[in-house]
Design a protein around this motif. Structure first.
Motif, short mmCIF file in Angstrom:
data_model
loop_
_atom_site.label_atom_id
_atom_site.label_comp_id
_atom_site.label_asym_id
_atom_site.label_seq_id
_atom_site.Cartn_x
_atom_site.Cartn_y
_atom_site.Cartn_z
N PRO A 21 -13.49 88.09 -11.95
CA PRO A 21 -13.93 88.57 -10.65
C PRO A 21 -12.78 89.14 -9.81
O PRO A 21 -13.02 89.75 -8.77
N LEU A 22 -11.55 88.92 -10.26
CA LEU A 22 -10.38 89.45 -9.55
C LEU A 22 -9.90 90.74 -10.21
O LEU A 22 -10.23 91.02 -11.37
N HIS A 23 -9.09 91.50 -9.48
CA HIS A 23 -8.62 92.79 -9.96
C HIS A 23 -7.10 92.91 -9.79
O HIS A 23 -6.58 93.97 -9.45
N CYS A 24 -6.40 91.81 -10.04
CA CYS A 24 -4.97 91.72 -9.75
C CYS A 24 -4.17 92.83 -10.45
O CYS A 24 -4.28 93.01 -11.67
N PRO A 25 -3.36 93.56 -9.72
CA PRO A 25 -2.61 94.68 -10.29
C PRO A 25 -1.42 94.26 -11.14
O PRO A 25 -0.80 95.10 -11.79
N TYR A 26 -1.10 92.95 -11.13
CA TYR A 26 0.01 92.46 -11.94
C TYR A 26 -0.48 91.82 -13.24
O TYR A 26 0.31 91.24 -13.99
N HIS A 61 -5.11 75.90 -24.05
CA HIS A 61 -5.18 76.48 -22.71
C HIS A 61 -6.32 77.49 -22.71
O HIS A 61 -6.22 78.55 -23.35
N MET A 62 -7.41 77.15 -22.02
CA MET A 62 -8.57 78.04 -21.98
C MET A 62 -8.43 78.99 -20.80
O MET A 62 -8.44 78.58 -19.64
N SER A 63 -8.30 80.27 -21.14
CA SER A 63 -7.92 81.26 -20.15
C SER A 63 -8.75 82.51 -20.32
O SER A 63 -9.79 82.52 -20.95
N GLY A 64 -8.29 83.60 -19.70
CA GLY A 64 -9.00 84.86 -19.76
C GLY A 64 -8.09 86.00 -19.33
O GLY A 64 -6.90 85.96 -19.64
N GLY A 65 -8.58 86.90 -18.45
CA GLY A 65 -9.78 86.84 -17.67
C GLY A 65 -10.06 85.50 -17.01
O GLY A 65 -9.20 84.69 -16.78
N GLU A 66 -11.34 85.33 -16.72
CA GLU A 66 -11.82 84.10 -16.07
C GLU A 66 -12.69 83.33 -17.06
O GLU A 66 -13.81 83.75 -17.36
N PRO A 67 -12.19 82.19 -17.58
CA PRO A 67 -12.97 81.43 -18.57
C PRO A 67 -14.30 80.91 -18.04
O PRO A 67 -15.23 80.69 -18.82
N VAL A 87 -6.75 69.63 -23.09
CA VAL A 87 -7.37 70.89 -22.69
C VAL A 87 -7.04 71.24 -21.24
O VAL A 87 -7.31 70.45 -20.33
N ASN A 88 -6.47 72.41 -21.06
CA ASN A 88 -6.08 72.92 -19.76
C ASN A 88 -6.95 74.12 -19.41
O ASN A 88 -7.10 75.04 -20.21
N LEU A 89 -7.53 74.12 -18.21
CA LEU A 89 -8.34 75.24 -17.74
C LEU A 89 -7.47 76.12 -16.84
O LEU A 89 -6.95 75.67 -15.82
N VAL A 90 -7.33 77.39 -17.21
CA VAL A 90 -6.55 78.36 -16.45
C VAL A 90 -7.55 79.25 -15.72
O VAL A 90 -8.24 80.06 -16.36
N THR A 91 -7.63 79.15 -14.40
CA THR A 91 -8.74 79.76 -13.68
C THR A 91 -8.33 80.37 -12.35
O THR A 91 -7.32 79.96 -11.74
N SER A 92 -9.14 81.31 -11.88
CA SER A 92 -8.99 81.84 -10.53
C SER A 92 -9.64 80.92 -9.51
O SER A 92 -9.42 81.06 -8.31
N GLY A 93 -10.48 80.01 -10.00
CA GLY A 93 -11.21 79.10 -9.12
C GLY A 93 -12.54 79.66 -8.67
O GLY A 93 -13.39 78.90 -8.19
N LEU A 94 -12.74 80.96 -8.79
CA LEU A 94 -14.01 81.55 -8.39
C LEU A 94 -15.08 81.17 -9.41
O LEU A 94 -14.88 81.33 -10.61
N GLY A 95 -16.18 80.66 -8.91
CA GLY A 95 -17.22 80.19 -9.79
C GLY A 95 -17.11 78.71 -10.10
O GLY A 95 -17.97 78.15 -10.80
N LEU A 96 -16.07 78.07 -9.60
CA LEU A 96 -15.90 76.64 -9.82
C LEU A 96 -16.60 75.86 -8.72
O LEU A 96 -16.21 75.90 -7.56
N THR A 97 -17.66 75.16 -9.07
CA THR A 97 -18.41 74.34 -8.12
C THR A 97 -18.17 72.87 -8.45
O THR A 97 -17.65 72.53 -9.52
N GLU A 98 -18.56 72.00 -7.55
CA GLU A 98 -18.38 70.57 -7.78
C GLU A 98 -19.13 70.12 -9.03
O GLU A 98 -18.60 69.36 -9.85
N SER A 99 -20.36 70.61 -9.20
CA SER A 99 -21.14 70.18 -10.37
C SER A 99 -20.54 70.71 -11.67
O SER A 99 -20.49 69.99 -12.68
N ARG A 100 -20.06 71.96 -11.65
CA ARG A 100 -19.44 72.52 -12.86
C ARG A 100 -18.16 71.77 -13.21
O ARG A 100 -17.90 71.48 -14.39
#
Length: 360
Positions: A21-26, A61-67, A87-100
């Protein structure tokens, strides 16, 4: 290198998707991103994880993009955990809810790495190309509430270096156990935006005492890792303990890479888990053996007392700057190609215009 001397890998970077969901230029993902219909299926990823553990992998390390864009993420986390992996989750945090997050924690997520783009919402959102900063603060709170270790990762560059002290303060407020301050590595989208991202020498000089003071002040509370901007350094950054030594990456389409940026080396062909077993790729493939050990090294590296420290530097960077992946990394002051880097620093066109990472 004698194939028998290659040791089993310790870590797997599972790039589940290039969707984000992010468009980071780096972003260091390739400019040509892998589309959703090219991604490995759930069953294929389960096989990759099983093969990785059989090969010796202990950390995934589960990554992406946004895993979190993958609905099957919980299934993959649970499988890797049952195999005995950390297991390590590498995330932007977007889409991360308490239930998930609660579900992922129950299935075995052991650690979360959360990206942050800046110290303030206006700057961070501009760099992310999305209104994301406030949602990241909520994600950090959820992670801490779940009792999971939290790492905050910040890619530094000319357009956020002035916020360094604020970024460190923000990581404290978020309750981070670890803060990685990583100056931009110029691959993929970051290479396209190098003129807008390259920090100035003054920015780097001002950063050193800020990081040093924070490291001492927060010792025992928050670990700070500072990855230098190697274009300005005397010696290059180490290449992941050496090419094909401890880590491997599986891209969203199943290509297996010796390092996340190695698709930059256009002279290499990479094997795919849909065609070959992971163990065969690790031990026998041409791509993984291309720069293992020291036999590939030019005389500059092979006779250098630092060859076991920085392993000749970055093969991807050497290719991008010289067209020869076996060349001494041009960042190195001993490299016959150092003038290439000096010319970039001396003549780069300073601009604030960013080409944002394209969505897929």
């Amino acid at each position: 290198m004698d194939l028998k001397t290659a040791q089993p890998p310790l870590g797997l970077l599972a790039e589940l998707t290039h969707r984000c969901p992010l468009h980071c230029p780096y972003c260091s993902n390739p400019v040509e991103l892998i589309a959703r219909d090219g991604e490995l299926s759930t069953e294929e990823w389960l096989s990759v994880l099983t093969q990785a553990r059989e090969l010796g992998v202990l950390q995934v390390h589960m990554s992406g993009g946004e895993p979190l864009a993958r609905p099957d993420l919980p299934i993959l986390v649970e499988h890797a955990t049952k195999l005995g992996c950390y297991v390590n989750l590498v995330t932007s945090g977007l889409g991360l809810t308490e239930s998930r997050l609660d579900d992922l924690a129950k299935r075995g997520i052991a650690h979360v790495q959360l990206s942050v783009q800046g110290a303030t919402a206006d700057r961070a959102d501009r760099l992310a190309g999305a209104r994301a900063h406030d949602r990241k603060l909520v994600s950090a709170e959820l992670i801490r509430k779940a009792g999971l270790p939290l790492s905050v990762n910040v890619v530094l560059h000319r357009q956020n270096h002035d916020q360094l002290a604020g970024i460190i303060g923000l990581a404290e407020e978020m309750g981070a156990d670890r803060l990685e301050l990583a100056n931009t590595q110029y691959y993929g989208w970051a290479l396209r935006n190098r003129d807008a991202l390259m920090p100035t020498r003054r920015q780097l000089e001002e950063a050193e005492p800020i990081v040093r003071a924070a490291t001492e002040r927060l010792r025992g509370r928050m670990e700070i890792i500072y990855v230098v901007a190697d274009y300005y350094e005397k010696y290059p950054k180490p290449c992941m303990y050496g090419w094909g030594a401890r880590q491997l990456t599986v891209a969203p389409d199943g290509n297996v890479l010796p390092c996340p940026a190695s698709t930059a080396i256009e002279t290499l062909e990479f094997d795919n888990v849909r065609d070959k077993r992971l163990a065969w790729i690790w031990y026998q493939s041409a791509s993984f053996n291309a720069y293992r050990g020291e036999d590939w090294m030019p005389d500059t590296c092979r006779t250098c007392d630092r060859r076991a420290i920085d392993f000749g530097g970055c093969r991807c960077q050497a290719f991008q700057l010289t067209g020869d992946a076996s060349a001494t990394d041009p960042v190195c002051s001993r490299s016959p190609h150092r003038e290439v880097v000096d010319l970039i620093l001396a003549t780069q066109a300073k601009t604030d215009e960013l080409v944002m990472r394209a969505a897929r």
